[in-house]
Design a protein around this motif. Structure first.
Motif, short mmCIF file in Angstrom:
data_model
loop_
_atom_site.label_atom_id
_atom_site.label_comp_id
_atom_site.label_asym_id
_atom_site.label_seq_id
_atom_site.Cartn_x
_atom_site.Cartn_y
_atom_site.Cartn_z
N ALA A 112 1.31 6.17 -5.72
CA ALA A 112 1.47 5.31 -6.55
C ALA A 112 -0.21 5.24 -7.24
N GLU A 113 -0.10 4.72 -8.37
CA GLU A 113 -1.72 4.48 -9.03
C GLU A 113 -2.31 3.25 -8.69
N PHE A 114 -1.52 2.22 -8.59
CA PHE A 114 -1.85 0.93 -8.37
C PHE A 114 -1.23 0.23 -7.06
N VAL A 115 -1.93 -0.46 -6.23
CA VAL A 115 -1.22 -1.20 -5.09
C VAL A 115 -1.51 -2.39 -5.02
N LEU A 116 -0.59 -3.45 -4.97
CA LEU A 116 -0.61 -4.51 -4.78
C LEU A 116 -0.37 -5.14 -3.29
N VAL A 117 -1.33 -5.92 -2.68
CA VAL A 117 -1.13 -6.46 -1.40
C VAL A 117 -0.77 -7.75 -1.35
N HIS A 118 0.36 -8.41 -0.99
CA HIS A 118 0.90 -9.62 -1.34
C HIS A 118 1.35 -10.33 0.17
N ASP A 119 0.83 -11.60 0.24
CA ASP A 119 1.43 -12.39 1.46
C ASP A 119 2.64 -12.97 1.54
N ALA A 120 3.40 -12.45 2.35
CA ALA A 120 4.89 -13.07 2.47
C ALA A 120 4.80 -14.61 2.54
N VAL A 124 3.98 -5.90 1.16
CA VAL A 124 4.07 -7.04 1.98
C VAL A 124 3.93 -6.77 3.35
N PRO A 125 2.71 -7.16 3.98
CA PRO A 125 2.62 -7.12 5.52
C PRO A 125 3.39 -8.28 5.85
N ALA A 126 4.07 -8.16 6.90
CA ALA A 126 5.15 -9.33 7.17
C ALA A 126 5.10 -9.21 8.98
N ALA A 127 3.97 -9.36 9.65
CA ALA A 127 3.93 -9.59 10.90
C ALA A 127 3.34 -10.70 11.50
#
Length: 240
Positions: free
Chosen positions: A98-106, A13-16
């Motif tokens: 990790a085998e899978f990665v989720l990228v999610h918007d805060a 969760v990028p939160a910048a």
């Protein structure tokens, strides 16, 4: 690998984001919605999905303590970079094997856990890259630098993309090793020559970017109407 033998899923969760379009002095992820920050709500949704093994939040160095204080125990907070891509790279390093990665918007703080589970289910079913997407309901125009219309694409083939965007971890790592520039993680993967698949999105996963978005989200939370049906009634979608 998880204790039950499944391949592990780590959510980043990028939160910048500064939240300038929200008109706030507070960084966007730390803006409150119904007494809880957007960041905390986004993380709660990931954990509630029941299919995410670890959550890694990426914030500026000066906000690590603040982020850790408002998040559940076990959520990892790491320092990001000047650009979003730098933050995702930092998250990928923290994701380990990790085998899978989720990228999610805060900023997609009301994303239903069921949508997150749908992305992960598709990954576990063999897809290497999966994104939630909604049909575009408005007519879209292509314009030149002067604002003159140069074309009208067929909206039947268009989709508004949401998050979480899910990937086989090695595929996303490979895409981030390139020098390509893109507006979202899926586009980087596309530029690396990989196919990105879609699953049906959800109107509740709209991105809280403007004061109007925040007002809508607050109204839904205050009314206790955090369902897709309620947002659908006002025709909300959202781009990544």
């Amino acid at each position: 690998m998880t204790p039950n033998g499944e391949r592990s899923v780590v959510a980043l969760v990028p939160a910048a984001g500064r939240g300038e379009r929200l008109g706030m002095s507070t960084p966007k992820a730390f803006v409150e919605l119904g007494g809880k920050t957007l960041l905390a709500r986004a993380v709660d949704g990931l954990l509630a999905s029941g299919c995410v093994d670890r959550v890694v939040v990426i914030v500026p160095a000066e906000l690590t303590a603040a982020a850790a204080a408002l998040l559940p125990a076990g959520v990892e907070v790491v320092i990001g970079g000047a650009e979003r891509t730098d933050s995702v790279r930092a998250g990928l390093t923290a994701a380990g094997d990790a085998e899978f990665v989720l990228v999610h918007d805060a900023a997609r703080a009301l994303t239903p856990p069921q949508l997150i589970e749908s992305v992960v289910r598709s990954l576990r079913g063999g897809r290497g890259a999966v994104i939630p997407a909604l049909p575009v309901v408005d007519t879209v125009k292509v314009v030149d630098e002067s604002g003159a219309v140069t074309g009208t694409p067929d909206r039947a083939a268009l989709r508004a993309v949401q998050t979480p965007q899910g990937f086989a971890a090695e595929l996303l790592r490979r895409a981030y090793r390139s020098e390509s520039v893109a507006t979202d993680d899926a586009a980087l993967v596309e530029l690396a020559g990989e196919t990105v698949h879609t699953v049906p999105g959800d109107p509740m996963a709209f991105k809280i970017t403007t004061p109007l978005d925040l007002a809508l989200a607050n109204a839904l939370v205050e009314a206790g109407q955090e369902t897709s049906r309620d947002v659908d009634a006002v025709g909300r979608g959202g781009a990544a």
